[in-house]
Scaffold this motif. Structure first.
Motif, PDB file in Angstrom:
ATOM      1  N   SER A 222       0.874  -1.167   0.000  1.00 46.32           N
ATOM      2  CA  SER A 222       0.000   0.000   0.000  1.00 46.32           C
ATOM      3  C   SER A 222       0.913   1.218   0.000  1.00 46.32           C
TER       4      SER A 222
ATOM      5  N   PHE B 155       1.361   5.599  -0.435  1.00 40.94           N
ATOM      6  CA  PHE B 155       0.702   6.879  -0.185  1.00 40.94           C
ATOM      7  C   PHE B 155       1.633   8.024  -0.590  1.00 40.94           C
TER       8      PHE B 155
ATOM      9  N   TYR C 185       1.925  11.919   0.938  1.00 36.92           N
ATOM     10  CA  TYR C 185       1.485  12.939   1.887  1.00 36.92           C
ATOM     11  C   TYR C 185       2.155  14.256   1.533  1.00 36.92           C
TER      12      TYR C 185
ATOM     13  N   LEU D 119       0.605  17.058   8.309  1.00 37.56           N
ATOM     14  CA  LEU D 119       0.644  16.211   7.119  1.00 37.56           C
ATOM     15  C   LEU D 119      -0.771  15.967   6.601  1.00 37.56           C
TER      16      LEU D 119
ATOM     17  N   LEU E 182      -2.967  13.742   3.618  1.00 38.01           N
ATOM     18  CA  LEU E 182      -2.932  12.671   2.625  1.00 38.01           C
ATOM     19  C   LEU E 182      -3.382  13.205   1.277  1.00 38.01           C
TER      20      LEU E 182
ATOM     21  N   LYS F 185      -3.718   7.569  -2.287  1.00 32.67           N
ATOM     22  CA  LYS F 185      -3.217   6.277  -1.828  1.00 32.67           C
ATOM     23  C   LYS F 185      -3.493   5.205  -2.868  1.00 32.67           C
TER      24      LYS F 185
ATOM     25  N   THR G 112      -4.003   1.048  -3.026  1.00 37.06           N
ATOM     26  CA  THR G 112      -4.179  -0.143  -2.186  1.00 37.06           C
ATOM     27  C   THR G 112      -4.654  -1.319  -3.028  1.00 37.06           C
TER      28      THR G 112
ATOM     29  N   PHE H 151       5.951  13.622   0.715  1.00 36.71           N
ATOM     30  CA  PHE H 151       6.513  12.362   1.213  1.00 36.71           C
ATOM     31  C   PHE H 151       5.822  11.179   0.546  1.00 36.71           C
TER      32      PHE H 151
ATOM     33  N   SER I  43       3.308   1.227   3.352  1.00 37.83           N
ATOM     34  CA  SER I  43       2.741   0.638   4.557  1.00 37.83           C
ATOM     35  C   SER I  43       3.414  -0.697   4.841  1.00 37.83           C
TER      36      SER I  43
ATOM     37  N   ASN J  70      -0.780  -1.334  10.653  1.00 36.98           N
ATOM     38  CA  ASN J  70       0.374  -1.199   9.768  1.00 36.98           C
ATOM     39  C   ASN J  70       1.237  -0.017  10.181  1.00 36.98           C
TER      40      ASN J  70
ATOM     41  N   LEU K 125       3.886   2.953   8.997  1.00 35.96           N
ATOM     42  CA  LEU K 125       4.148   3.740   7.799  1.00 35.96           C
ATOM     43  C   LEU K 125       5.638   4.022   7.726  1.00 35.96           C
TER      44      LEU K 125
ATOM     45  N   PHE L  41       8.338   6.232   5.793  1.00 36.55           N
ATOM     46  CA  PHE L  41       8.379   7.461   5.014  1.00 36.55           C
ATOM     47  C   PHE L  41       9.656   7.548   4.178  1.00 36.55           C
ATOM     48  N   GLY L  42       9.519   8.083   2.970  1.00 35.01           N
ATOM     49  CA  GLY L  42      10.676   8.471   2.197  1.00 35.01           C
ATOM     50  C   GLY L  42      11.287   9.747   2.760  1.00 35.01           C
TER      51      GLY L  42
END
Lengths: 115, 117
Positions: free
Chosen positions: B32, B34, B36, B44, B46, B49, B51, B90, B94, B103, B105, B107-108
């Motif tokens: 999954s 996302f 942000y 932040l 969203l 996403k 999925t 970002f 997940s 789950n 998260l 982040f990059g």
């Protein structure tokens, strides 16, 4: 969606002191998450706080440095203990979407500067 | 292990030109993903996403992203940049190995988008 507030929004602290950050949610949630965002960097998960049990900390984070309380289903606190300048960061709390457990809503963050 | 790599730390575009923010992911599971957005001094939000439904995902404010499994990519695009799009973005994956059945998260590192008049 959930509405999340954090207090304080920002603070400037002296090294060696501690700061407690509050996170309030407008609905009851089982799980809350605390993240750190160091200057110019991404978000890193500190711990997961489940109401009624001890928080689960990620690698590199320990309870003595970041104690967490979760007294009820709408509130949590994160304390940053014995602070040093390296603790200067934005601290964010988040909660999972009640419908989709892999999605999270984030609070506005607490910007901490340690001198 | 789950991870994301955002290929550009900074992207600068002119208002009205297309936006491309690049993201590659690594996942041991069906991911999954996302995007942000974080505006200065704000929380932040969203954007969109993925999925495992449609591979082309449409989000808010005209943004969309395409999931490409063969390229392990999830790049974010917008046809025409607006000044208000200037923010930090970002890419997030997940991780189902979170605590309590929730789950985590991952982040990059983030991409800072600047939009010039």
């Amino acid at each position: 969606s959930a509405v999340i507030s954090q207090k304080p929004s920002r603070d400037i602290c002296q090294r060696g002191t501690s700061l407690t950050i509050q996170c309030q949610v407008d609905s009851q949630v089982t799980m809350m998450f605390w993240y750190r965002q160091q200057p110019g960097q991404s978000l890193t998960l500190i711990a997961t706080a489940n109401q009624g049990s001890e928080a689960t900390y990620e690698s590199g984070f320990v309870i003595d440095k970041f104690p967490i309380s979760r007294p009820n289903l709408t509130f949590s606190t994160l304390t940053v203990s014995n602070m040093s300048p390296e603790d200067s960061s934005i601290y964010l709390c988040s909660v999972p979407d009640s419908q989709v457990n892999n999605e999270q809503f984030f609070g506005p963050g607490t910007r901490l500067t340690v001198l | 292990a789950q991870s994301v790599t955002q290929l550009d730390s900074h992207v600068s575009v002119s208002e009205g030109t297309p936006v491309l923010l690049r993201c590659n992911y690594s996942s041991s599971y069906s991911p999954s993903l996302f995007w942000y957005v974080q505006h200065p001094n704000k929380g932040l939000q969203l954007l969109l996403k993925y999925t495992s439904a449609a591979t082309l995902v449409k989000g808010i404010n005209g943004f969309e992203a395409e999931f490409k499994k063969s390229e392990t990519s999830f790049h974010l695009t917008k046809p025409s940049a607006h000044m208000s799009d200037a923010a930090e973005y970002f890419c997030v994956v997940s991780d189902p190995r979170g605590s309590g059945g929730y789950n985590k998260l991952i982040f990059g590192a983030g991409t800072r988008l600047a939009v010039h008049p």
